[in-house]
Design a protein around this motif. Structure first.
Motif, PDB file in Angstrom:
ATOM      1  N   ALA A  52      -1.520   2.890   2.185  1.00  0.00           N
ATOM      2  CA  ALA A  52      -1.140   1.571   1.636  1.00  0.00           C
ATOM      3  C   ALA A  52       0.370   1.434   1.565  1.00  0.00           C
ATOM      4  CB  ALA A  52      -1.753   1.382   0.248  1.00  0.00           C
ATOM      5  N   ARG A  53       0.828   0.222   1.850  1.00  0.00           N
ATOM      6  CA  ARG A  53       2.233  -0.146   1.641  1.00  0.00           C
ATOM      7  C   ARG A  53       2.208  -1.401   0.774  1.00  0.00           C
ATOM      8  NH1 ARG A  53       2.027   4.179   3.261  1.00  0.00           N
ATOM      9  NH2 ARG A  53       2.868   5.079   5.183  1.00  0.00           N
ATOM     10  N   PHE A  54       3.117  -1.488  -0.174  1.00  0.00           N
ATOM     11  CA  PHE A  54       3.082  -2.559  -1.163  1.00  0.00           C
ATOM     12  C   PHE A  54       4.381  -3.345  -1.104  1.00  0.00           C
ATOM     13  CE2 PHE A  54       0.741   1.146  -2.690  1.00  0.00           C
ATOM     14  CZ  PHE A  54      -0.497   0.605  -3.025  1.00  0.00           C
ATOM     15  N   ALA A  55       4.285  -4.648  -0.862  1.00  0.00           N
ATOM     16  CA  ALA A  55       5.464  -5.515  -0.925  1.00  0.00           C
ATOM     17  C   ALA A  55       5.328  -6.360  -2.188  1.00  0.00           C
ATOM     18  CB  ALA A  55       5.550  -6.395   0.313  1.00  0.00           C
ATOM     19  N   VAL A  85       1.779  -9.109  -5.201  1.00  0.00           N
ATOM     20  CA  VAL A  85       1.840  -7.910  -4.356  1.00  0.00           C
ATOM     21  C   VAL A  85       1.073  -8.160  -3.076  1.00  0.00           C
ATOM     22  CG1 VAL A  85       1.593  -5.403  -4.315  1.00  0.00           C
ATOM     23  CG2 VAL A  85       1.427  -6.629  -6.491  1.00  0.00           C
ATOM     24  N   ILE A  86       1.699  -7.865  -1.943  1.00  0.00           N
ATOM     25  CA  ILE A  86       0.943  -7.789  -0.683  1.00  0.00           C
ATOM     26  C   ILE A  86       0.530  -6.329  -0.536  1.00  0.00           C
ATOM     27  CG2 ILE A  86       0.949  -8.133   1.811  1.00  0.00           C
ATOM     28  CD1 ILE A  86       3.386  -9.983   1.454  1.00  0.00           C
ATOM     29  N   ILE A  87      -0.795  -6.099  -0.599  1.00  0.00           N
ATOM     30  CA  ILE A  87      -1.295  -4.741  -0.389  1.00  0.00           C
ATOM     31  C   ILE A  87      -1.611  -4.626   1.096  1.00  0.00           C
ATOM     32  CG2 ILE A  87      -3.158  -3.102  -0.909  1.00  0.00           C
ATOM     33  CD1 ILE A  87      -2.851  -5.496  -3.542  1.00  0.00           C
ATOM     34  N   ALA A  88      -0.847  -3.798   1.775  1.00  0.00           N
ATOM     35  CA  ALA A  88      -0.972  -3.680   3.222  1.00  0.00           C
ATOM     36  C   ALA A  88      -1.275  -2.233   3.593  1.00  0.00           C
ATOM     37  CB  ALA A  88       0.326  -4.142   3.869  1.00  0.00           C
ATOM     38  N   TYR A  89      -1.499  -1.998   4.900  1.00  0.00           N
ATOM     39  CA  TYR A  89      -1.692  -0.613   5.354  1.00  0.00           C
ATOM     40  C   TYR A  89      -0.895  -0.380   6.618  1.00  0.00           C
ATOM     41  CZ  TYR A  89      -5.344  -3.040   8.053  1.00  0.00           C
ATOM     42  OH  TYR A  89      -6.036  -3.913   8.847  1.00  0.00           O
ATOM     43  N   ASP A  90      -0.405   0.839   6.719  1.00  0.00           N
ATOM     44  CA  ASP A  90       0.423   1.218   7.865  1.00  0.00           C
ATOM     45  C   ASP A  90      -0.449   1.957   8.872  1.00  0.00           C
ATOM     46  OD1 ASP A  90       2.298   2.059   9.649  1.00  0.00           O
ATOM     47  OD2 ASP A  90       3.595   3.030   8.178  1.00  0.00           O
ATOM     48  N   LEU A  91      -0.558   1.376  10.078  1.00  0.00           N
ATOM     49  CA  LEU A  91      -1.389   2.007  11.106  1.00  0.00           C
ATOM     50  C   LEU A  91      -0.741   3.278  11.672  1.00  0.00           C
ATOM     51  CD1 LEU A  91      -2.621  -1.232  12.900  1.00  0.00           C
ATOM     52  CD2 LEU A  91      -4.006   0.336  11.514  1.00  0.00           C
ATOM     53  N   LYS A  92       0.486   3.537  11.271  1.00  0.00           N
ATOM     54  CA  LYS A  92       1.127   4.803  11.651  1.00  0.00           C
ATOM     55  C   LYS A  92       1.206   5.754  10.462  1.00  0.00           C
ATOM     56  CE  LYS A  92       3.921   3.329  15.550  1.00  0.00           C
ATOM     57  NZ  LYS A  92       5.265   3.349  16.154  1.00  0.00           N
ATOM     58  N   PHE A  93       0.267   5.579   9.529  1.00  0.00           N
ATOM     59  CA  PHE A  93       0.286   6.417   8.323  1.00  0.00           C
ATOM     60  C   PHE A  93       0.255   7.896   8.663  1.00  0.00           C
ATOM     61  CE2 PHE A  93      -4.207   5.852   9.254  1.00  0.00           C
ATOM     62  CZ  PHE A  93      -4.701   7.125   9.085  1.00  0.00           C
ATOM     63  N   LEU A 184      -4.064  -9.646  -1.373  1.00  0.00           N
ATOM     64  CA  LEU A 184      -2.952  -9.992  -2.263  1.00  0.00           C
ATOM     65  C   LEU A 184      -3.388  -9.803  -3.714  1.00  0.00           C
ATOM     66  CD1 LEU A 184      -1.951 -13.471  -0.702  1.00  0.00           C
ATOM     67  CD2 LEU A 184      -1.066 -11.218  -0.079  1.00  0.00           C
ATOM     68  N   CYS A 185      -2.429  -9.557  -4.581  1.00  0.00           N
ATOM     69  CA  CYS A 185      -2.765  -9.481  -6.010  1.00  0.00           C
ATOM     70  C   CYS A 185      -1.609 -10.023  -6.841  1.00  0.00           C
ATOM     71  CB  CYS A 185      -3.058  -8.026  -6.396  1.00  0.00           C
ATOM     72  SG  CYS A 185      -3.688  -7.860  -8.074  1.00  0.00           S
ATOM     73  N   ASN A 186      -1.892 -11.078  -7.586  1.00  0.00           N
ATOM     74  CA  ASN A 186      -0.886 -11.582  -8.524  1.00  0.00           C
ATOM     75  C   ASN A 186      -0.836 -10.652  -9.730  1.00  0.00           C
ATOM     76  OD1 ASN A 186      -0.095 -13.849  -7.046  1.00  0.00           O
ATOM     77  ND2 ASN A 186      -1.857 -15.030  -7.793  1.00  0.00           N
ATOM     78  N   LEU A 187       0.349 -10.496 -10.282  1.00  0.00           N
ATOM     79  CA  LEU A 187       0.561  -9.636 -11.453  1.00  0.00           C
ATOM     80  C   LEU A 187       1.338 -10.399 -12.512  1.00  0.00           C
ATOM     81  CD1 LEU A 187       1.947  -6.276  -9.986  1.00  0.00           C
ATOM     82  CD2 LEU A 187      -0.321  -6.652 -10.965  1.00  0.00           C
ATOM     83  N   GLY A 188       0.981 -10.179 -13.759  1.00  0.00           N
ATOM     84  CA  GLY A 188       1.719 -10.820 -14.840  1.00  0.00           C
ATOM     85  C   GLY A 188       0.993 -10.580 -16.146  1.00  0.00           C
ATOM     86  N   TYR A 189       1.286 -11.436 -17.108  1.00  0.00           N
ATOM     87  CA  TYR A 189       0.583 -11.394 -18.388  1.00  0.00           C
ATOM     88  C   TYR A 189      -0.282 -12.648 -18.417  1.00  0.00           C
ATOM     89  CZ  TYR A 189       3.887  -7.696 -19.139  1.00  0.00           C
ATOM     90  OH  TYR A 189       4.606  -6.520 -18.992  1.00  0.00           O
ATOM     91  N   GLY A 190      -1.590 -12.457 -18.330  1.00  0.00           N
ATOM     92  CA  GLY A 190      -2.516 -13.566 -18.155  1.00  0.00           C
ATOM     93  C   GLY A 190      -2.619 -14.451 -19.388  1.00  0.00           C
ATOM     94  N   ASP A 191      -2.889 -15.735 -19.140  1.00  0.00           N
ATOM     95  CA  ASP A 191      -3.081 -16.690 -20.237  1.00  0.00           C
ATOM     96  C   ASP A 191      -4.562 -16.690 -20.604  1.00  0.00           C
ATOM     97  OD1 ASP A 191      -3.413 -18.799 -21.921  1.00  0.00           O
ATOM     98  OD2 ASP A 191      -2.423 -20.278 -20.627  1.00  0.00           O
TER      99      ASP A 191
END
Ligand SMILES: Cc1cc2nc3c(=O)[nH]c(=O)nc-3n(C[C@H](O)[C@H](O)[C@H](O)COP(=O)(O)O)c2cc1C
Length: 211
Positions: A52-55, A85-93, A184-191
């Protein structure tokens, strides 16, 4: 020694944890993002491959680059989230395996030229790492809003294609075109006031078998 966590922790991680799409006006610090990675990195992947690579997109500018790829229903949720967060994967892992799995020097060779094995391994383990991210975020008191409603090709082109900058990552891991988006995953403090009633889950008898 009793390794069991207490009821409070079980509630925080599972029973009371929700998927959030509205956010309190409270920022997520860069230190929280670093703490998140420092926790999730310890959870297991096959051959310790860690594909996994995370942006982590924090700025308005970065979010605007993501906007055209989002499904209409996911735009507002994402643009208002403190971090996406973009949760991605590196094909050259597998190029990292000599460092990550030194006890088996032949492991990288197993993947070279076997694109099916590379793809399966990268997808499976980056999905796991994305789930570890969700659980680590909850441990740290953050809330998550995972999303698969977006155009993968557009995100790959915008964030992981040749010559484009990548956010929060060592460029060495993101040379052209072999990093693919998983989810994708949004991060924060939820309402909490934005939540609908909890949806049911399958009972043990439907989802599990005891053999
Ligand atoms: C991989 C994944 C993709 C998802 N995609 C979306 C999405 O594109 N848009 C959305 O509004 N919710 C999305 N969800 C949220 C789910 O609908 C939500 O997690 C589920 O209904 C459980 O809700 P709860 O955690 O509040 O119990 C996604 C969840 C996951 C894990």
């Amino acid at each position: 020694m009793d390794k069991m966590v207490d009821e409070k922790a079980l509630n925080l991680l599972f029973r009371e944890a929700r998927s959030y799409f509205k956010w309190l006006p409270r920022p997520v610090t860069d230190q929280s993002v670093r703490d998140l990675y420092e926790l999730l990195k310890w959870a297991p992947t096959s051959a310790n491959s860690s594909p996994a690579r995370f942006a982590f997109l924090r700025s308005k500018e970065a979010k605007e680059r993501l906007r055209p790829a989002l499904a209409p229903l996911n735009v507002e949720k994402t643009m208002t989230a403190p971090v996406t967060v973009i949760i991605a994967y590196d094909l050259k892992f597998y190029e990292q395996l000599p460092k990550l799995f030194p006890q088996n020097p032949g492991m990288a060779k197993l993947f070279e030229g076997n694109s099916e094995l590379v793809e399966t391994t990268a997808k499976r383990n980056s999905s796991l790492q994305g789930a570890y991210l969700i659980m680590a975020a909850r441990v740290l008191g953050l809330d998550c809003g995972p999303m698969s409603g977006f155009d993968h090709a557009k995100v790959d082109e915008e964030f992981f294609a040749a010559g484009k900058p990548c956010f929060g990552c060592d460029q060495e891991f993101f040379p052209e075109g072999h990093v693919k988006t998983n989810f994708l995953c949004n991060l924060g403090y939820g309402d909490p006031s934005s939540l609908h009633p909890r949806l049911p889950r399958l009972p043990f008898s439907q989802a599990c078998s005891l053999l």
